[in-house]
Design a protein around this motif. Structure first.
Motif, mmCIF file in Angstrom:
data_model
loop_
_atom_site.group_PDB
_atom_site.id
_atom_site.type_symbol
_atom_site.label_atom_id
_atom_site.label_comp_id
_atom_site.label_asym_id
_atom_site.label_seq_id
_atom_site.Cartn_x
_atom_site.Cartn_y
_atom_site.Cartn_z
ATOM 1 N N THR A 92 0.830 -1.200 0.000
ATOM 2 C CA THR A 92 0.000 0.000 0.000
ATOM 3 C C THR A 92 0.863 1.248 0.000
ATOM 4 O OG1 THR A 92 -1.742 -1.168 1.210
ATOM 5 C CG2 THR A 92 -1.805 1.248 1.234
ATOM 6 N N GLN A 93 1.937 1.249 0.789
ATOM 7 C CA GLN A 93 2.838 2.400 0.856
ATOM 8 C C GLN A 93 3.510 2.632 -0.487
ATOM 9 O OE1 GLN A 93 6.558 2.302 3.226
ATOM 10 N NE2 GLN A 93 5.637 3.938 4.429
ATOM 11 N N ALA A 94 3.901 1.562 -1.156
ATOM 12 C CA ALA A 94 4.531 1.694 -2.462
ATOM 13 C C ALA A 94 3.562 2.265 -3.485
ATOM 14 C CB ALA A 94 5.061 0.340 -2.926
ATOM 15 N N GLN A 95 2.307 1.778 -3.475
ATOM 16 C CA GLN A 95 1.304 2.290 -4.405
ATOM 17 C C GLN A 95 1.043 3.769 -4.152
ATOM 18 O OE1 GLN A 95 -1.927 -0.406 -3.609
ATOM 19 N NE2 GLN A 95 -1.265 -1.883 -5.162
ATOM 20 N N ALA A 96 0.937 4.141 -2.862
ATOM 21 C CA ALA A 96 0.725 5.545 -2.519
ATOM 22 C C ALA A 96 1.924 6.387 -2.931
ATOM 23 C CB ALA A 96 0.465 5.683 -1.014
ATOM 24 N N GLY A 97 3.121 5.810 -2.801
ATOM 25 C CA GLY A 97 4.325 6.521 -3.206
ATOM 26 C C GLY A 97 4.360 6.779 -4.698
ATOM 27 N N ARG A 98 3.993 5.794 -5.488
ATOM 28 C CA ARG A 98 3.985 5.962 -6.940
ATOM 29 C C ARG A 98 2.979 7.035 -7.350
ATOM 30 N NH1 ARG A 98 8.142 3.302 -9.867
ATOM 31 N NH2 ARG A 98 8.875 1.649 -8.485
ATOM 32 N N ALA A 99 1.814 7.022 -6.718
ATOM 33 C CA ALA A 99 0.804 8.032 -7.039
ATOM 34 C C ALA A 99 1.295 9.429 -6.675
ATOM 35 C CB ALA A 99 -0.497 7.712 -6.300
ATOM 36 N N LEU A 100 1.979 9.544 -5.530
ATOM 37 C CA LEU A 100 2.502 10.840 -5.104
ATOM 38 C C LEU A 100 3.637 11.289 -6.026
ATOM 39 C CD1 LEU A 100 2.220 13.044 -2.951
ATOM 40 C CD2 LEU A 100 3.907 11.820 -1.576
ATOM 41 N N LEU A 101 4.477 10.353 -6.455
ATOM 42 C CA LEU A 101 5.550 10.687 -7.385
ATOM 43 C C LEU A 101 4.976 11.196 -8.703
ATOM 44 C CD1 LEU A 101 8.495 10.755 -8.311
ATOM 45 C CD2 LEU A 101 8.327 8.293 -8.798
ATOM 46 N N ASP A 102 3.944 10.564 -9.204
ATOM 47 C CA ASP A 102 3.312 11.009 -10.442
ATOM 48 C C ASP A 102 2.764 12.427 -10.289
ATOM 49 O OD1 ASP A 102 3.885 8.603 -11.633
ATOM 50 O OD2 ASP A 102 1.886 7.745 -11.352
ATOM 51 N N ARG A 103 2.148 12.702 -9.130
ATOM 52 C CA ARG A 103 1.600 14.034 -8.892
ATOM 53 C C ARG A 103 2.709 15.076 -8.812
ATOM 54 N NH1 ARG A 103 -1.021 15.626 -3.297
ATOM 55 N NH2 ARG A 103 -1.621 13.434 -3.358
ATOM 56 N N ALA A 104 3.819 14.718 -8.142
ATOM 57 C CA ALA A 104 4.934 15.648 -8.019
ATOM 58 C C ALA A 104 5.558 15.943 -9.377
ATOM 59 C CB ALA A 104 5.980 15.079 -7.066
ATOM 60 N N LEU A 105 5.747 14.901 -10.189
ATOM 61 C CA LEU A 105 6.314 15.098 -11.519
ATOM 62 C C LEU A 105 5.440 16.045 -12.335
ATOM 63 C CD1 LEU A 105 8.332 14.411 -13.757
ATOM 64 C CD2 LEU A 105 6.951 12.393 -14.290
ATOM 65 N N LYS A 106 4.149 15.840 -12.314
ATOM 66 C CA LYS A 106 3.225 16.699 -13.069
ATOM 67 C C LYS A 106 3.267 18.129 -12.560
ATOM 68 C CE LYS A 106 -1.630 17.114 -14.449
ATOM 69 N NZ LYS A 106 -2.990 16.501 -14.359
ATOM 70 N N ALA A 107 3.267 18.331 -11.230
ATOM 71 C CA ALA A 107 3.208 19.681 -10.656
ATOM 72 C C ALA A 107 4.484 20.468 -10.897
ATOM 73 C CB ALA A 107 2.931 19.594 -9.150
ATOM 74 N N ASN A 108 5.627 19.786 -10.950
ATOM 75 C CA ASN A 108 6.909 20.487 -11.044
ATOM 76 C C ASN A 108 7.433 20.642 -12.466
ATOM 77 O OD1 ASN A 108 8.107 20.961 -8.118
ATOM 78 N ND2 ASN A 108 6.999 19.008 -8.092
ATOM 79 N N GLY A 109 6.714 20.070 -13.431
ATOM 80 C CA GLY A 109 7.168 20.268 -14.810
ATOM 81 C C GLY A 109 6.707 19.227 -15.803
ATOM 82 N N GLY A 110 6.283 18.064 -15.332
ATOM 83 C CA GLY A 110 5.733 17.051 -16.222
ATOM 84 C C GLY A 110 6.660 16.682 -17.361
ATOM 85 N N ASP A 111 6.140 16.744 -18.574
ATOM 86 C CA ASP A 111 6.923 16.366 -19.750
ATOM 87 C C ASP A 111 8.151 17.253 -19.931
ATOM 88 O OD1 ASP A 111 5.188 14.310 -20.339
ATOM 89 O OD2 ASP A 111 4.014 15.462 -21.789
ATOM 90 N N SER A 112 8.071 18.511 -19.458
ATOM 91 C CA SER A 112 9.236 19.398 -19.562
ATOM 92 C C SER A 112 10.381 18.888 -18.700
ATOM 93 C CB SER A 112 8.855 20.826 -19.149
ATOM 94 O OG SER A 112 7.896 21.371 -20.037
ATOM 95 N N LEU A 113 10.059 18.339 -17.533
ATOM 96 C CA LEU A 113 11.108 17.744 -16.700
ATOM 97 C C LEU A 113 11.649 16.469 -17.342
ATOM 98 C CD1 LEU A 113 10.095 18.011 -12.921
ATOM 99 C CD2 LEU A 113 12.160 18.880 -14.025
ATOM 100 N N ARG A 114 10.762 15.658 -17.886
ATOM 101 C CA ARG A 114 11.217 14.426 -18.540
ATOM 102 C C ARG A 114 12.151 14.730 -19.703
ATOM 103 N NH1 ARG A 114 9.267 9.517 -17.573
ATOM 104 N NH2 ARG A 114 7.426 9.182 -16.285
ATOM 105 N N GLY A 115 11.945 15.880 -20.351
ATOM 106 C CA GLY A 115 12.769 16.248 -21.486
ATOM 107 C C GLY A 115 13.960 17.120 -21.135
ATOM 108 N N LEU A 116 14.250 17.258 -19.843
ATOM 109 C CA LEU A 116 15.346 18.120 -19.416
ATOM 110 C C LEU A 116 16.686 17.537 -19.855
ATOM 111 C CD1 LEU A 116 16.013 20.677 -17.766
ATOM 112 C CD2 LEU A 116 16.171 19.218 -15.735
ATOM 113 N N ARG A 117 17.459 18.348 -20.596
ATOM 114 C CA ARG A 117 18.754 17.893 -21.104
ATOM 115 C C ARG A 117 19.910 18.658 -20.465
ATOM 116 N NH1 ARG A 117 15.880 19.366 -25.354
ATOM 117 N NH2 ARG A 117 17.421 20.953 -25.942
#
Length: 272
Positions: free
Chosen positions: A46-71
Motif C-alpha cells: 500500500t505504501q509503495a502504491q501511494a508513493g507511486r501516485a505521489l511521485l506522479d503528482r509531483a512530476l506533473k506539478a513540477n514540470g511534467g513532460d518538460s522535466l522528462r525532457g530536461l537535457r
C-alpha cells in the motif's frame, strides 16, 4: 541534484563552498525544529502504491513532460551566508552548468568577480580546481556528492517511476517552525541507485522543501519560494537553507536559469 544549485541549490554546489574553506557554517540560539509527525504504519504494498501516485503528482506539478525532457541547465545564483543572529557575513556567487543526458556538471563559486573554487564531474572523473592549488581529483565522498546531486531537486523527478529502488509516501509531516510559520506538507521519499531524495510537497505536489546531506556539514533543509515557470519547469527564485535545528545557514537567490540550452564545447573541460 542541491546545486546545485534547484534554484536547485544542490548538495554539490554547497559542497564546493565547504571544500573551498570559504565558509564556516553554524550557530546557536535558534528554536529547535519541530519533530516530524510519525505517519501510521501501512503495509509495504500500500505504501509503495501511494508513493507511486505521489511521485506522479509531483512530476506533473513540477514540470511534467518538460522535466522528462530536461537535457541541460545553466544557472547563476547569489548566496548570502548568515551568522547565528541572521546577519549577513559572506556573499558568494554560484554558476552551475549541468548536462543531465550525460551526467556531467561544472559548479563555480565566486567572491565578487574572483573564482574561489570550481568542481567538475566529467567522463574522466570528479575534480576540484582553485587558483591557488590548481586541479586535483576529488576525494571519494565529495565526488559522490556530485553524482548524487542528479537525483535531488525537481530534476530528480525527471525519471518518473523508472529505475527507482523504492518510492514511499511518508504522509504528512512538519519539518520546521520558522518565525511562527510551519514548514509542512506530504513527504515523498525516492531512492534511486542508492541515493535517497526526500521531498516535502504541498497539496498540488509542488516541492516546497527538501532534505539532503552535504559532505562536511550534514543534513540541510532547503525551503523553496518565489516560483516561476521556466521552460515548462517550476523553478524557485529563493532558497532558505536551514540546519535541522532551525538555524538559518544561507539565503540563495536565483539570478538566471536557462534550460535545454546548448552548452559551449569547453564547458566541462577540466583545467590542467
Amino acid at each position: 541534484m542541491k546545486i546545485v544549485p534547484r534554484q536547485w541549490l544542490s548538495a554539490a554546489t554547497l559542497s564546493a563552498l565547504l571544500l573551498s574553506g570559504a565558509v564556516q557554517a553554524g550557530g546557536a540560539g535558534a528554536p529547535p525544529a519541530a519533530r516530524p509527525a510519525v505517519p501510521a504504519v501501512q503495509p509495504a504494498q500500500t505504501q509503495a502504491q501511494a508513493g507511486r501516485a505521489l511521485l506522479d503528482r509531483a512530476l506533473k506539478a513540477n514540470g511534467g513532460d518538460s522535466l522528462r525532457g530536461l537535457r541541460t541547465m545553466q544557472q547563476r545564483s547569489e548566496m548570502t551566508f548568515v551568522d547565528a543572529q541572521g546577519q549577513p557575513v559572506l556573499v558568494l556567487g554560484s554558476v552551475a552548468s549541468v548536462d543531465y543526458a550525460n551526467g556531467w556538471m561544472r559548479a563555480t563559486t565566486l567572491q565578487g568577480e574572483q573564482v574561489v573554487n570550481e568542481q567538475f564531474l566529467t567522463p574522466e572523473g570528479a575534480f576540484a580546481s582553485t587558483p591557488q592549488s590548481g586541479t586535483v581529483p576529488l576525494p571519494r565522498q565529495e565526488a559522490r556528492s556530485l553524482t548524487d546531486a542528479f537525483f535531488y531537486g525537481a530534476p530528480g523527478l525527471r525519471l518518473g517511476g523508472e529505475g527507482r529502488d523504492s518510492v514511499k509516501n511518508l504522509g504528512e509531516q512538519t519539518w520546521l517552525k520558522v518565525e511562527g510559520r510551519e514548514i509542512k506538507g506530504t513527504v515523498l521519499e525516492v531512492v534511486t541507485r542508492g541515493v535517497k531524495a526526500t521531498y516535502l510537497l504541498n497539496s498540488q505536489g509542488l516541492i516546497v522543501a527538501e532534505r539532503y546531506p552535504v559532505a562536511g556539514l550534514g543534513e540541510v533543509i532547503s525551503v523553496y519560494g518565489d516560483f516561476r515557470t521556466i521552460g515548462g519547469v517550476q523553478v524557485p527564485g529563493t532558497t532558505l537553507a536551514y540546519a535541522p535545528n532551525g538555524v538559518l545557514l544561507f539565503v540563495a537567490k536565483d539570478l538566471e536559469t536557462k534550460l535545454n540550452v546548448t552548452l559551449p564545447a569547453d564547458t566541462f573541460k577540466v583545467p590542467e
